[in-house]
Design a protein around this motif. Structure first.
Motif, PDB file in Angstrom:
ATOM      1  N   PHE A 180       0.809  -1.215   0.000  1.00 29.06           N
ATOM      2  CA  PHE A 180       0.000   0.000   0.000  1.00 29.06           C
ATOM      3  C   PHE A 180       0.845   1.270   0.000  1.00 29.06           C
ATOM      4  CE2 PHE A 180      -3.266  -3.004   1.456  1.00 29.06           C
ATOM      5  CZ  PHE A 180      -4.282  -2.668   0.576  1.00 29.06           C
ATOM      6  N   LEU A 181       2.149   1.128   0.277  1.00 30.00           N
ATOM      7  CA  LEU A 181       3.047   2.281   0.170  1.00 30.00           C
ATOM      8  C   LEU A 181       3.522   2.388  -1.274  1.00 30.00           C
ATOM      9  CD1 LEU A 181       4.204   4.410   2.125  1.00 30.00           C
ATOM     10  CD2 LEU A 181       6.276   3.042   2.259  1.00 30.00           C
ATOM     11  N   SER A 182       2.552   2.455  -2.176  1.00 35.73           N
ATOM     12  CA  SER A 182       2.816   2.505  -3.613  1.00 35.73           C
ATOM     13  C   SER A 182       1.740   3.365  -4.264  1.00 35.73           C
ATOM     14  CB  SER A 182       2.790   1.088  -4.202  1.00 35.73           C
ATOM     15  OG  SER A 182       1.470   0.558  -4.160  1.00 35.73           O
ATOM     16  N   ASN A 183       1.823   3.464  -5.579  1.00 36.43           N
ATOM     17  CA  ASN A 183       0.824   4.256  -6.306  1.00 36.43           C
ATOM     18  C   ASN A 183      -0.309   3.389  -6.831  1.00 36.43           C
ATOM     19  OD1 ASN A 183       1.993   2.850  -8.384  1.00 36.43           O
ATOM     20  ND2 ASN A 183       2.589   4.641  -9.586  1.00 36.43           N
ATOM     21  N   ALA A 184      -0.548   2.255  -6.182  1.00 35.45           N
ATOM     22  CA  ALA A 184      -1.583   1.334  -6.634  1.00 35.45           C
ATOM     23  C   ALA A 184      -2.975   1.934  -6.510  1.00 35.45           C
ATOM     24  CB  ALA A 184      -1.510   0.028  -5.847  1.00 35.45           C
ATOM     25  N   GLU A 189       1.497  12.335  -6.249  1.00 36.34           N
ATOM     26  CA  GLU A 189       1.304  13.781  -6.201  1.00 36.34           C
ATOM     27  C   GLU A 189       0.264  14.183  -5.171  1.00 36.34           C
ATOM     28  OE1 GLU A 189       3.299  12.592  -9.747  1.00 36.34           O
ATOM     29  OE2 GLU A 189       1.333  11.970  -8.949  1.00 36.34           O
ATOM     30  N   SER A 190      -0.639  13.272  -4.818  1.00 37.54           N
ATOM     31  CA  SER A 190      -1.673  13.588  -3.841  1.00 37.54           C
ATOM     32  C   SER A 190      -1.204  13.368  -2.403  1.00 37.54           C
ATOM     33  CB  SER A 190      -2.918  12.729  -4.105  1.00 37.54           C
ATOM     34  OG  SER A 190      -2.645  11.354  -3.879  1.00 37.54           O
ATOM     35  N   MET A 191       0.032  12.900  -2.237  1.00 41.11           N
ATOM     36  CA  MET A 191       0.567  12.577  -0.916  1.00 41.11           C
ATOM     37  C   MET A 191       1.552  13.655  -0.469  1.00 41.11           C
ATOM     38  SD  MET A 191       1.383   8.555  -1.727  1.00 41.11           S
ATOM     39  CE  MET A 191       0.175   7.522  -2.547  1.00 41.11           C
ATOM     40  N   PRO A 192       1.877  13.678   0.834  1.00 41.26           N
ATOM     41  CA  PRO A 192       2.939  14.581   1.296  1.00 41.26           C
ATOM     42  C   PRO A 192       4.237  14.326   0.541  1.00 41.26           C
ATOM     43  CG  PRO A 192       1.760  13.646   3.166  1.00 41.26           C
ATOM     44  CD  PRO A 192       1.246  12.936   1.948  1.00 41.26           C
ATOM     45  N   GLY A 193       5.068  15.346   0.393  1.00 39.22           N
ATOM     46  CA  GLY A 193       6.263  15.257  -0.432  1.00 39.22           C
ATOM     47  C   GLY A 193       7.167  14.098  -0.106  1.00 39.22           C
ATOM     48  N   TRP A 194       7.480  13.911   1.186  1.00 39.71           N
ATOM     49  CA  TRP A 194       8.392  12.840   1.568  1.00 39.71           C
ATOM     50  C   TRP A 194       7.790  11.462   1.288  1.00 39.71           C
ATOM     51  CZ3 TRP A 194       6.917   9.178   5.121  1.00 39.71           C
ATOM     52  CH2 TRP A 194       5.792   9.493   5.908  1.00 39.71           C
ATOM     53  N   LEU A 195       6.472  11.339   1.527  1.00 39.19           N
ATOM     54  CA  LEU A 195       5.812  10.058   1.294  1.00 39.19           C
ATOM     55  C   LEU A 195       5.721   9.754  -0.199  1.00 39.19           C
ATOM     56  CD1 LEU A 195       4.376   7.659   2.566  1.00 39.19           C
ATOM     57  CD2 LEU A 195       2.234   8.958   2.468  1.00 39.19           C
ATOM     58  N   GLY A 196       5.438  10.780  -0.999  1.00 44.19           N
ATOM     59  CA  GLY A 196       5.394  10.590  -2.440  1.00 44.19           C
ATOM     60  C   GLY A 196       6.726  10.137  -2.999  1.00 44.19           C
ATOM     61  N   ALA A 197       7.827  10.670  -2.434  1.00 52.09           N
ATOM     62  CA  ALA A 197       9.161  10.262  -2.896  1.00 52.09           C
ATOM     63  C   ALA A 197       9.412   8.786  -2.609  1.00 52.09           C
ATOM     64  CB  ALA A 197      10.219  11.132  -2.222  1.00 52.09           C
ATOM     65  N   VAL A 198       8.995   8.326  -1.424  1.00 46.46           N
ATOM     66  CA  VAL A 198       9.147   6.902  -1.080  1.00 46.46           C
ATOM     67  C   VAL A 198       8.313   6.037  -2.021  1.00 46.46           C
ATOM     68  CG1 VAL A 198       8.740   5.174   0.704  1.00 46.46           C
ATOM     69  CG2 VAL A 198       9.673   7.402   1.332  1.00 46.46           C
ATOM     70  N   MET A 204       6.961  -1.814  -6.757  1.00 46.95           N
ATOM     71  CA  MET A 204       5.589  -2.061  -7.176  1.00 46.95           C
ATOM     72  C   MET A 204       5.019  -0.866  -7.931  1.00 46.95           C
ATOM     73  SD  MET A 204       2.226  -3.047  -4.933  1.00 46.95           S
ATOM     74  CE  MET A 204       3.054  -4.444  -4.208  1.00 46.95           C
ATOM     75  N   SER A 205       5.404   0.344  -7.541  1.00 47.47           N
ATOM     76  CA  SER A 205       4.940   1.546  -8.231  1.00 47.47           C
ATOM     77  C   SER A 205       5.425   1.558  -9.673  1.00 47.47           C
ATOM     78  CB  SER A 205       5.430   2.803  -7.499  1.00 47.47           C
ATOM     79  OG  SER A 205       4.846   2.904  -6.212  1.00 47.47           O
ATOM     80  N   HIS A 206       6.676   1.142  -9.894  1.00 49.47           N
ATOM     81  CA  HIS A 206       7.196   1.090 -11.258  1.00 49.47           C
ATOM     82  C   HIS A 206       6.416   0.075 -12.100  1.00 49.47           C
ATOM     83  CE1 HIS A 206      10.592   3.758 -10.684  1.00 49.47           C
ATOM     84  NE2 HIS A 206      10.936   3.104  -9.593  1.00 49.47           N
ATOM     85  N   THR A 207       6.106  -1.077 -11.496  1.00 47.80           N
ATOM     86  CA  THR A 207       5.343  -2.087 -12.234  1.00 47.80           C
ATOM     87  C   THR A 207       3.948  -1.577 -12.562  1.00 47.80           C
ATOM     88  OG1 THR A 207       6.561  -3.940 -11.241  1.00 47.80           O
ATOM     89  CG2 THR A 207       4.369  -4.407 -12.110  1.00 47.80           C
TER      90      THR A 207
END
Length: 252
Positions: A180-184, A189-198, A204-207
């Motif tokens: 769930f710490l992904s863009n699934a 962009e809708s998350m806080p900056g540091w969290l979005g970077a992670v 999984m986000s790349h996939t």
């Protein structure tokens, strides 16, 4: 090589026989991702930061989540074989090293492919359509299965390290934050900056992003296919030999 492949196929058929004795577990693994798709798509909804159709964005994410979840069945099967002495029995036979693990992984990959087919069929019934080419569609499915294969060998190695079925649940819990710490479900962009970077660095986000692009989604971003290939291959390069080496040293 022929000897190793024959032994691996024998162990794969053993796993198929286990499916017949435990059909409920197989059905649950197929139904769970469908529940995720319906829950996030229609019950919870949202799609924070998504500009186009949320189903076009959500489906690749749920497909990627499905490839990460459900590893506990494989992990529990491995630890049960260890504790019941089944592995020791196999190792006393003239069998190629690692055939038990390869057979288990082959059966898991077949079930994963079946799960993808079921989820894509449900999405199609809900009105989803792939807007890319047939080659892009097959490439997306290939990336998902490659990611599953890498996650599977991570799970097998962790199961060999854990050693007991009761320890698998504690290990499996770690998959949830990674998933769930992904863009699934939502965009970085809708998350806080540091969290979005992670989230952007999560394999999984790349996939998921590469699959969206190959499916022709309006929220797809080109240029992620290489990362969606490189990350699983890197994970396999680390955990496949670790798992095989760990298995070979069990009786020493």
């Amino acid at each position: 090589m022929t000897y190793a492949l024959t032994d691996s196929w024998t162990m794969t058929r053993r796993e198929f026989a286990r499916w017949g004795r435990q059909p409920v577990a197989v059905v649950v693994n197929l139904v769970f991702p469908v529940m995720l798709l319906l829950m996030f798509g229609y019950l919870i909804g949202g799609g924070r930061g998504v500009s186009g159709d949320y189903l076009d964005y959500l489906l690749p994410g749920v497909l990627a989540l499905t490839m990460a979840f459900g590893l506990e069945g494989t992990m529990i099967a491995v630890t049960q074989d260890l504790n019941k002495g089944v592995v020791d029995r196999f190792r006393s036979m003239p069998m190629a090293d690692g055939a038990v693990l390869v057979g288990r992984s082959a059966a898991d990959m077949l079930q994963s492919a079946l799960g993808l087919a079921v989820l894509l069929a449900v999405a199609t019934a809900l009105g989803w359509r792939a807007h890319g080419s047939a080659a892009g569609f097959l490439g997306a499915v290939g990336l998902l299965l490659l990611f599953r294969f890498a996650m599977l060998w991570i799970g097998i190695h962790l199961a060999l390290v854990a050693g007991k079925p009761e320890m698998v649940q504690a290990v499996q819990i770690l998959v949830w934050p990674v998933g769930f710490l992904s863009n699934a479900i939502a965009t970085p962009e809708s998350m806080p900056g540091w969290l979005g970077a992670v989230v952007r660095w999560n394999p999984m986000s790349h996939t998921a992003t590469a699959v969206r692009d190959l499916f022709g989604s309006s929220d797809g971003e080109p240029g992620h296919v290489w990362a969606a290939v490189a990350w699983p291959l890197a994970l396999l390069a680390v955990f496949f030999p670790l798992a095989v080496r760990r298995f070979a040293r069990l009786s020493r």
